[in-house]
Motif scaffolding. Structure first.
Motif, PDB file in Angstrom:
ATOM      1  N   ARG A  51       0.847  -1.185   0.000  1.00 44.29           N
ATOM      2  CA  ARG A  51       0.000   0.000   0.000  1.00 44.29           C
ATOM      3  C   ARG A  51       0.879   1.230   0.000  1.00 44.29           C
ATOM      4  NH1 ARG A  51      -2.431   3.392   3.765  1.00 44.29           N
ATOM      5  NH2 ARG A  51      -1.412   2.301   5.470  1.00 44.29           N
ATOM      6  N   ILE A 187      -6.221   0.994  -5.854  1.00 43.13           N
ATOM      7  CA  ILE A 187      -7.427   1.255  -5.069  1.00 43.13           C
ATOM      8  C   ILE A 187      -7.701   0.127  -4.095  1.00 43.13           C
ATOM      9  CG2 ILE A 187      -9.932   1.519  -5.249  1.00 43.13           C
ATOM     10  CD1 ILE A 187      -9.489   2.987  -7.874  1.00 43.13           C
ATOM     11  N   ASP A 190      -5.107   0.623  -1.232  1.00 43.80           N
ATOM     12  CA  ASP A 190      -5.128   1.901  -0.539  1.00 43.80           C
ATOM     13  C   ASP A 190      -6.511   2.248   0.007  1.00 43.80           C
ATOM     14  OD1 ASP A 190      -4.019   4.347   0.349  1.00 43.80           O
ATOM     15  OD2 ASP A 190      -4.921   5.362  -1.354  1.00 43.80           O
ATOM     16  N   PHE A 191      -7.562   1.976  -0.771  1.00 41.71           N
ATOM     17  CA  PHE A 191      -8.925   2.335  -0.366  1.00 41.71           C
ATOM     18  C   PHE A 191      -9.635   1.176   0.335  1.00 41.71           C
ATOM     19  CE2 PHE A 191     -13.502   2.821  -1.304  1.00 41.71           C
ATOM     20  CZ  PHE A 191     -13.723   4.058  -0.735  1.00 41.71           C
ATOM     21  N   SER A 249     -18.228   2.333  -0.025  1.00 40.54           N
ATOM     22  CA  SER A 249     -17.218   2.607   1.007  1.00 40.54           C
ATOM     23  C   SER A 249     -16.472   1.370   1.462  1.00 40.54           C
ATOM     24  CB  SER A 249     -17.893   3.260   2.221  1.00 40.54           C
ATOM     25  OG  SER A 249     -18.902   2.417   2.748  1.00 40.54           O
ATOM     26  N   TYR A 311      -7.644  10.151  -8.881  1.00 44.79           N
ATOM     27  CA  TYR A 311      -7.719   9.462  -7.595  1.00 44.79           C
ATOM     28  C   TYR A 311      -7.018  10.250  -6.497  1.00 44.79           C
ATOM     29  CZ  TYR A 311      -6.946   5.860  -4.068  1.00 44.79           C
ATOM     30  OH  TYR A 311      -6.889   5.167  -2.888  1.00 44.79           O
ATOM     31  N   GLY A 315     -10.353  11.171  -5.002  1.00 43.44           N
ATOM     32  CA  GLY A 315     -10.682   9.906  -4.381  1.00 43.44           C
ATOM     33  C   GLY A 315     -11.467   8.980  -5.292  1.00 43.44           C
ATOM     34  N   VAL A 316     -11.919   7.863  -4.727  1.00 41.40           N
ATOM     35  CA  VAL A 316     -12.619   6.846  -5.499  1.00 41.40           C
ATOM     36  C   VAL A 316     -13.961   7.327  -6.064  1.00 41.40           C
ATOM     37  CG1 VAL A 316     -13.677   4.547  -5.363  1.00 41.40           C
ATOM     38  CG2 VAL A 316     -11.454   4.954  -4.318  1.00 41.40           C
TER      39      VAL A 316
END
Length: 347
Positions: A51, A187, A190-191, A249, A311, A315-316
């Motif tokens: 990450r 993603i 990291d997300f 989310s 991103y 963000g996503v």
């Protein structure tokens, strides 16, 4: 002249084709294509092996863009052992050996598989698969010779009726999903806070749904609905998925969105490819298929840079917003001016 050319052509592809068999050649081609795509997705999985630290998303996003830009001029570049070095340099020193082992194993395996595929393609795939009938269509000496990359032929295809509109719909609708899928490795870590193995399982789930959708679902739907209806349905589902993507989310939410995303992606590609092939003559089918196949490499080349900037800045949820905006415009265009319905190819 034909008699002088016959001894030179003897012993090449016809003998090899008869020895190997046409069905075996087709099966081997599918196996080589599957192996190549497997190596390609192994590349996507091993570049971001950890990450990234906060603020390093842009640097990680530029790596796949550089890797995607290299094969654009001269063929697809396969993963090699050096592919993991950027991610290795970003890892802490105490875990350098562990990261090296995790990177080199799939990279070496991909390199060996690619080398084996190259050997099989040179030794088992004939130079010509059309048989003796193509000899009558050979160009005369001194006449114009066909080029492998003919910009004039591509431009002439794009000027045919309805081809530019169908091709733009294909590129525009694929763009948001392409940006998200190219950035998915980053993603997911990291997300979604997934490990590399878990991200690989999620990609396998995505690929399994894609095979089922293309092999079973689309065939059944195409026998009951027209291409225009399927195209509008795929764009509409893209919009719904984009709205949900803007609010997701967790990885559980994404798993709920995957079936709709896969259905839209597969249906759009199959339907637009069918429309484009029917819009050109039989002699231009190969050129049009190559033009359709160039959409994904284009997104893999430009997607990481654009997707990384989006991103890092928004963000996503930005991928969902972009998908809703673009596909809403595409749906309005399709609704205002329907696509032509062709049952047979242009002669």
């Amino acid at each position: 002249m034909q008699g002088a050319r016959a001894p030179r052509d003897q012993g090449r592809s016809p003998g090899r084709m008869s020895a190997l068999g046409r069905s075996s050649v087709i099966l081997l081609t599918y196996v080589l294509a599957a192996t190549e795509l497997t190596c390609l997705f192994m590349q996507f999985s091993i570049v971001p092996v950890r990450r990234p630290a906060r603020g390093a998303g842009g640097a990680h996003a530029l790596l796949p863009g550089c890797l995607g830009a290299l094969p654009a001029p001269g063929g697809r570049l396969q993963p090699g052992p050096a592919r993991g070095l950027p991610a290795l340099r970003l890892a802490p020193a105490r875990s350098a050996h562990a990261h090296a082992a995790r990177i080199q194993c799939p990279a070496i395996l991909a390199a060996l598989a690619t080398l084996l595929g190259a050997v099989l393609s040179f030794t088992c795939i004939p130079a010509s698969t059309k048989g003796a009938k193509t000899d009558a269509q050979a160009p005369l000496p001194g006449g114009p010779r066909a080029s492998v990359f003919d910009l004039k032929a591509i431009a002439s295809l794009l000027r045919l009726p309805d081809v530019p509109r169908i091709f733009l719909v294909k590129v525009a609708s694929n763009c948001p999903t392409g940006l998200f899928m190219v950035m998915f490795s980053i993603i997911s870590m990291d997300f979604f806070q997934l490990e590399a193995a878990q991200a690989g399982y999620l990609m396998s789930f995505f690929g399994l749904l894609q095979m089922v959708t293309q092999g079973l679902v689309i065939g059944q739907l195409s026998s009951h609905f027209s291409e225009e209806v399927l195209l509008r349905a795929s764009v509409l589902v893209f919009i719904v998925v984009g709205l949900a993507m803007a609010w997701m989310s967790s990885v559980f939410h994404f798993c709920l969105l995957v079936p709709g995303l896969v259905f839209s992606l597969c249906t759009l590609n199959v339907v637009t490819d069918s429309m484009l092939i029917k819009a050109v003559s039989t002699s231009d089918t190969g050129t049009m298929l190559g033009l359709c196949a160039s959409v994904q490499p284009l997104l893999r080349t430009l997607g990481p840079t654009v997707g990384g900037l989006l991103y890092r800045s928004f963000g996503v949820p930005v991928f969902g917003h972009v998908q809703v905006a673009i596909n809403t415009l595409v749906l309005l265009v399709l609704w205002r001016k329907p696509m032509p319905q062709r049952k047979d190819k242009v002669r």
